[in-house]
Design a protein around this motif. Structure first.
Motif, PDB file in Angstrom:
ATOM      1  N   GLU A  64      -1.242  -3.514 -14.152  1.00 16.81           N
ATOM      2  CA  GLU A  64      -2.441  -3.402 -13.339  1.00 16.81           C
ATOM      3  C   GLU A  64      -2.111  -3.479 -11.850  1.00 16.81           C
ATOM      4  O   GLU A  64      -1.246  -4.247 -11.430  1.00 16.81           O
ATOM      5  CB  GLU A  64      -3.414  -4.528 -13.702  1.00 16.81           C
ATOM      6  N   ASP A  65      -2.838  -2.688 -11.078  1.00 17.01           N
ATOM      7  CA  ASP A  65      -2.605  -2.662  -9.632  1.00 17.01           C
ATOM      8  C   ASP A  65      -2.979  -3.987  -8.986  1.00 17.01           C
ATOM      9  O   ASP A  65      -3.906  -4.668  -9.423  1.00 17.01           O
ATOM     10  CB  ASP A  65      -3.459  -1.558  -8.994  1.00 17.01           C
ATOM     11  N   ASP A  66      -2.251  -4.306  -7.963  1.00 15.66           N
ATOM     12  CA  ASP A  66      -2.597  -5.462  -7.144  1.00 15.66           C
ATOM     13  C   ASP A  66      -3.895  -5.119  -6.410  1.00 15.66           C
ATOM     14  O   ASP A  66      -3.989  -4.070  -5.777  1.00 15.66           O
ATOM     15  CB  ASP A  66      -1.462  -5.701  -6.133  1.00 15.66           C
ATOM     16  N   PRO A  67      -4.917  -5.983  -6.505  1.00 23.75           N
ATOM     17  CA  PRO A  67      -6.195  -5.659  -5.841  1.00 23.75           C
ATOM     18  C   PRO A  67      -6.052  -5.531  -4.334  1.00 23.75           C
ATOM     19  O   PRO A  67      -6.926  -4.976  -3.664  1.00 23.75           O
ATOM     20  CB  PRO A  67      -7.120  -6.825  -6.209  1.00 23.75           C
ATOM     21  N   ARG A  68      -4.930  -6.000  -3.775  1.00 24.15           N
ATOM     22  CA  ARG A  68      -4.735  -5.943  -2.325  1.00 24.15           C
ATOM     23  C   ARG A  68      -4.114  -4.633  -1.876  1.00 24.15           C
ATOM     24  O   ARG A  68      -3.997  -4.365  -0.684  1.00 24.15           O
ATOM     25  CB  ARG A  68      -3.828  -7.104  -1.876  1.00 24.15           C
ATOM     26  N   GLN A  69      -3.691  -3.813  -2.893  1.00 27.17           N
ATOM     27  CA  GLN A  69      -2.895  -2.633  -2.582  1.00 27.17           C
ATOM     28  C   GLN A  69      -3.525  -1.738  -1.502  1.00 27.17           C
ATOM     29  O   GLN A  69      -2.899  -1.401  -0.506  1.00 27.17           O
ATOM     30  CB  GLN A  69      -2.670  -1.829  -3.871  1.00 27.17           C
ATOM     31  N   GLU A  70      -4.795  -1.378  -1.703  1.00 26.05           N
ATOM     32  CA  GLU A  70      -5.428  -0.434  -0.780  1.00 26.05           C
ATOM     33  C   GLU A  70      -5.541  -1.038   0.627  1.00 26.05           C
ATOM     34  O   GLU A  70      -5.331  -0.366   1.633  1.00 26.05           O
ATOM     35  CB  GLU A  70      -6.808  -0.039  -1.304  1.00 26.05           C
ATOM     36  N   LEU A  71      -5.848  -2.335   0.654  1.00 28.07           N
ATOM     37  CA  LEU A  71      -5.978  -3.014   1.946  1.00 28.07           C
ATOM     38  C   LEU A  71      -4.644  -2.990   2.700  1.00 28.07           C
ATOM     39  O   LEU A  71      -4.590  -2.728   3.905  1.00 28.07           O
ATOM     40  CB  LEU A  71      -6.438  -4.457   1.730  1.00 28.07           C
ATOM     41  N   VAL A  72      -3.553  -3.247   1.950  1.00 26.77           N
ATOM     42  CA  VAL A  72      -2.228  -3.255   2.567  1.00 26.77           C
ATOM     43  C   VAL A  72      -1.925  -1.876   3.167  1.00 26.77           C
ATOM     44  O   VAL A  72      -1.437  -1.768   4.292  1.00 26.77           O
ATOM     45  CB  VAL A  72      -1.149  -3.639   1.528  1.00 26.77           C
ATOM     46  N   GLU A  73      -2.289  -0.834   2.400  1.00 25.60           N
ATOM     47  CA  GLU A  73      -2.028   0.512   2.899  1.00 25.60           C
ATOM     48  C   GLU A  73      -2.809   0.801   4.180  1.00 25.60           C
ATOM     49  O   GLU A  73      -2.289   1.376   5.127  1.00 25.60           O
ATOM     50  CB  GLU A  73      -2.360   1.553   1.811  1.00 25.60           C
ATOM     51  N   ARG A  74      -4.073   0.374   4.192  1.00 22.28           N
ATOM     52  CA  ARG A  74      -4.891   0.585   5.404  1.00 22.28           C
ATOM     53  C   ARG A  74      -4.282  -0.161   6.597  1.00 22.28           C
ATOM     54  O   ARG A  74      -4.202   0.350   7.702  1.00 22.28           O
ATOM     55  CB  ARG A  74      -6.331   0.070   5.188  1.00 22.28           C
ATOM     56  N   LEU A  75      -3.845  -1.396   6.338  1.00 22.23           N
ATOM     57  CA  LEU A  75      -3.277  -2.202   7.418  1.00 22.23           C
ATOM     58  C   LEU A  75      -1.981  -1.587   7.953  1.00 22.23           C
ATOM     59  O   LEU A  75      -1.766  -1.531   9.162  1.00 22.23           O
ATOM     60  CB  LEU A  75      -3.002  -3.627   6.930  1.00 22.23           C
ATOM     61  N   LEU A  76      -1.143  -1.111   7.031  1.00 24.82           N
ATOM     62  CA  LEU A  76       0.123  -0.503   7.458  1.00 24.82           C
ATOM     63  C   LEU A  76      -0.131   0.761   8.275  1.00 24.82           C
ATOM     64  O   LEU A  76       0.511   0.978   9.305  1.00 24.82           O
ATOM     65  CB  LEU A  76       0.989  -0.171   6.240  1.00 24.82           C
ATOM     66  N   ALA A  77      -1.105   1.547   7.807  1.00 23.56           N
ATOM     67  CA  ALA A  77      -1.412   2.784   8.530  1.00 23.56           C
ATOM     68  C   ALA A  77      -1.939   2.447   9.928  1.00 23.56           C
ATOM     69  O   ALA A  77      -1.549   3.073  10.916  1.00 23.56           O
ATOM     70  CB  ALA A  77      -2.437   3.600   7.757  1.00 23.56           C
ATOM     71  N   TYR A  78      -2.798   1.438  10.018  1.00 19.45           N
ATOM     72  CA  TYR A  78      -3.357   1.077  11.319  1.00 19.45           C
ATOM     73  C   TYR A  78      -2.286   0.486  12.235  1.00 19.45           C
ATOM     74  O   TYR A  78      -2.241   0.756  13.434  1.00 19.45           O
ATOM     75  CB  TYR A  78      -4.511   0.091  11.156  1.00 19.45           C
ATOM     76  N   GLU A  79      -1.396  -0.286  11.632  1.00 15.67           N
ATOM     77  CA  GLU A  79      -0.323  -0.903  12.409  1.00 15.67           C
ATOM     78  C   GLU A  79       0.555   0.188  13.016  1.00 15.67           C
ATOM     79  O   GLU A  79       0.992   0.098  14.165  1.00 15.67           O
ATOM     80  CB  GLU A  79       0.470  -1.806  11.460  1.00 15.67           C
ATOM     81  N   LYS A  80       0.759   1.259  12.238  1.00 18.78           N
ATOM     82  CA  LYS A  80       1.544   2.383  12.729  1.00 18.78           C
ATOM     83  C   LYS A  80       0.821   3.063  13.900  1.00 18.78           C
ATOM     84  O   LYS A  80       1.447   3.414  14.911  1.00 18.78           O
ATOM     85  CB  LYS A  80       1.764   3.371  11.584  1.00 18.78           C
ATOM     86  N   VAL A  81      -0.490   3.218  13.760  1.00 14.74           N
ATOM     87  CA  VAL A  81      -1.283   3.818  14.840  1.00 14.74           C
ATOM     88  C   VAL A  81      -1.113   3.006  16.122  1.00 14.74           C
ATOM     89  O   VAL A  81      -0.924   3.549  17.212  1.00 14.74           O
ATOM     90  CB  VAL A  81      -2.771   3.898  14.444  1.00 14.74           C
ATOM     91  N   LYS A  82      -1.133   1.683  15.964  1.00 11.81           N
ATOM     92  CA  LYS A  82      -0.998   0.825  17.150  1.00 11.81           C
ATOM     93  C   LYS A  82       0.360   0.998  17.823  1.00 11.81           C
ATOM     94  O   LYS A  82       0.464   1.011  19.052  1.00 11.81           O
ATOM     95  CB  LYS A  82      -1.200  -0.646  16.768  1.00 11.81           C
ATOM     96  N   ARG A  83       1.403   1.138  16.999  1.00 14.69           N
ATOM     97  CA  ARG A  83       2.725   1.311  17.603  1.00 14.69           C
ATOM     98  C   ARG A  83       2.844   2.681  18.266  1.00 14.69           C
ATOM     99  O   ARG A  83       3.454   2.823  19.320  1.00 14.69           O
ATOM    100  CB  ARG A  83       3.817   1.107  16.542  1.00 14.69           C
ATOM    101  N   GLN A  84       2.214   3.677  17.639  1.00  9.38           N
ATOM    102  CA  GLN A  84       2.238   5.009  18.253  1.00  9.38           C
ATOM    103  C   GLN A  84       1.454   5.010  19.562  1.00  9.38           C
ATOM    104  O   GLN A  84       1.847   5.641  20.537  1.00  9.38           O
ATOM    105  CB  GLN A  84       1.674   6.051  17.271  1.00  9.38           C
TER     106      GLN A  84
END
Lengths: 182, 254, 182
Positions: free
Chosen positions: B90-110
């Motif tokens: 079963e998927d970790d319920p945090r999975q989607e949140l982690v992906e959103r956070l990583l994507a946003y973190e990348k936006v911030k660095r860019q």
């Protein structure tokens, strides 16, 4: 002397962005209070001499309002040629307005365009036809049977649209940020 | 991230960062707690997130709806974390949140990269030497034309057209109705037997009212309730009644 | 050699009136059919070198797929003082994030920007459109056919980039599992 060279460079930079003659007073104001009239004159002299050689395309001119940088008269033909070349890839405000009218009101006639713009737009329509942004699409069956204009495929490509139905309404464009501010 | 001073129980004077959005706040909390973005202690972070929302509300900072949406998402994840896992796959319920956070973190660095480039370029101005025969006309490079530019041009045309063609009588408020004026005119005609229409119209203070009298007169003539007489061109126009009273119910409906 | 110097002077004059990057192709079109690519490159090199010394206030830049003349960064304070501005208006953090999303993921829609940032960015998008840093580039063929955005030539000029491929790439910190930095 470095100080003099820096002053000359600063003068050149200021004159290059001004786009119009700059008075000695404005130059001294920008350069700071320590710059004497003599130092400024020397710096300007340096700028003038730097451009005297045949390798430079510019010239320092003393005109009514002060000093200005201009292109050398003997290079006018190249500058005119460049502006002519560039004009082919540009649209004037008049052309832009006419293109907008054709885009939003097509099919549309020249009298209708003239009426909306309030000025004769025959020349602009010709330009847009030459640029292949609009095309003739038959005649309107009214007195004088004027030509009808429509936008072209090239127009859609320019705007990145698949079809005319994708052209946003003015309301949609206006709303692009009516809500939440930045 | 800007900052606002805030006195809070945590310490003497705490700086309240101003966040760009709920993801920004969440990233801040992950960093503050020195936890891995891959293994976020949801219960703790969820509580802190809500504490921040309350603090922001107390400061009257506008808390946008987006913050509340993320708050309820965090709560949902928190409750799912409490449930026993049904299967190993079963998927970790945090999975989607982690992906959103990583994507946003990348936006911030860019964004930081772009800010860096911009700061290097501060103070560089394009050279624009004046032309001998005046400035070139305002033109736009064809490649810069997009639907937004086109829309602005169309709006300019329409705005100018409206300025130069103020709305006509049609759009004026209906202070004078033709039907009412017909009734008044009919009564006048019956009483006076003859009515100078032109001078009456020309002495009206309001253009719209004058037009209404004119239209009312035309209507009465059309309904054969009145006759028009004019001796000479541009001379006074007289109305006289015919004796056929109009059907007022029909007039009112028209 | 006079010919080469004349060519350099003509390039300088053209770039001085252009006010924006000019491509090699446009330069050659303006200078005439006899000018070879090598001759142009040599002439531009001459212009660049002429401005390298400390006596010049200008610099030849290669940006956005073309060449342009700009003022030297080290003279910024003088130019700013003359123009009466502190510096070019800075972009807000929201604008920077939105610009980064468009720059690195173009073409991109407003819903996609909103999703990535977690907040409604319509107002920021409009600001960037008005500042000509992004442009509308058609519509995405999905439900609602939202408008697509791309960065402009002006964006490249402002960042001093030759093309989009020169945008700095990031090491994928996230994928190594390292904790989040800012």
């Amino acid at each position: 002397m470095l100080e003099r060279e820096l002053l000359a460079a600063a003068c050149e930079a200021i004159l290059a962005v001004a786009g119009e003659p700059v008075s000695e007073a404005s130059l001294r104001k920008a350069l700071g209070p320590d710059v004497s009239a003599e130092a400024l004159a020397e710096a300007l002299d340096l700028v003038r001499k730097r451009h005297e050689g045949s390798g430079s395309g510019l010239v320092l001119e003393k005109v009514a309002g002060g000093y200005r940088l201009a292109t050398k008269p003997e290079l006018a033909e190249f500058v005119a040629s460049f502006l002519g070349v560039r004009a082919q890839t540009r649209l004037s405000q008049a052309a832009l307005e006419t293109l907008a009218i054709v885009a939003y009101r097509q099919p549309v006639t020249l009298p209708e365009i003239n009426f909306l713009r309030g000025v004769n737009s025959a020349g602009v329509v010709r330009t847009l036809l030459e640029r292949k942004l609009i095309r003739v699409a038959g005649r309107k069956q009214v007195v004088g049977t004027p030509l009808l204009y429509r936008t072209t495929k090239e127009f859609l490509v320019l705007l990145g649209l698949g079809s005319l139905s994708e052209l946003p309404t003015l309301e949609e464009l206006g709303e692009t940020g009516a809500s939440v501010g930045s | 991230m800007g900052a606002v001073a805030l006195a809070e129980s945590k310490g003497p004077a705490v700086i309240l960062p101003v966040f760009e959005g709920p993801l920004d706040l969440l990233l801040f909390l992950v960093r503050e707690n020195r936890v891995s973005i891959w293994d976020i202690p949801i219960a703790t972070i969820c509580d802190q997130y809500q504490a921040w929302l309350r603090a922001m509300e107390e400061l009257d900072l506008a808390v946008a709806g987006e913050y509340l949406v993320l708050a309820s998402w965090l709560l949902a994840i928190k409750s799912r974390m409490l449930l026993p896992k049904r299967s190993k796959g079963e998927d970790d319920p945090r999975q989607e949140l982690v992906e959103r956070l990583l994507a946003y973190e990348k936006v911030k660095r860019q964004a930081a990269e772009i800010a860096g480039l911009l700061s290097l370029r501060e103070g560089v101005w394009p050279v624009r030497v004046a032309l001998a025969d005046g400035p070139p006309p305002e033109e736009m490079a064809l490649e810069d034309v997009d639907v937004a530019v086109l829309g602005r041009a169309m709006r300019a045309v329409l705005d100018r057209f409206r300025r130069e063609h103020p709305p006509g009588l049609v759009l004026a408020p209906l202070r004078f109705t033709v039907a009412e004026t017909m009734r008044t005119l009919w009564d006048l005609l019956r009483r006076e037997r003859s009515f100078p229409l032109l001078s009456h119209m020309l002495t009206r203070p309001d253009r719209l009212e004058a037009m209404t009298w004119f239209l009312a007169a035309l209507e009465l003539v059309w309904l054969k309730a009145a006759l028009v007489h004019q001796g000479l061109p541009f001379a006074e126009i007289y109305l006289t009644p015919t004796g056929n009273e109009p059907n007022w119910e029909v007039v009112a409906d028209a």
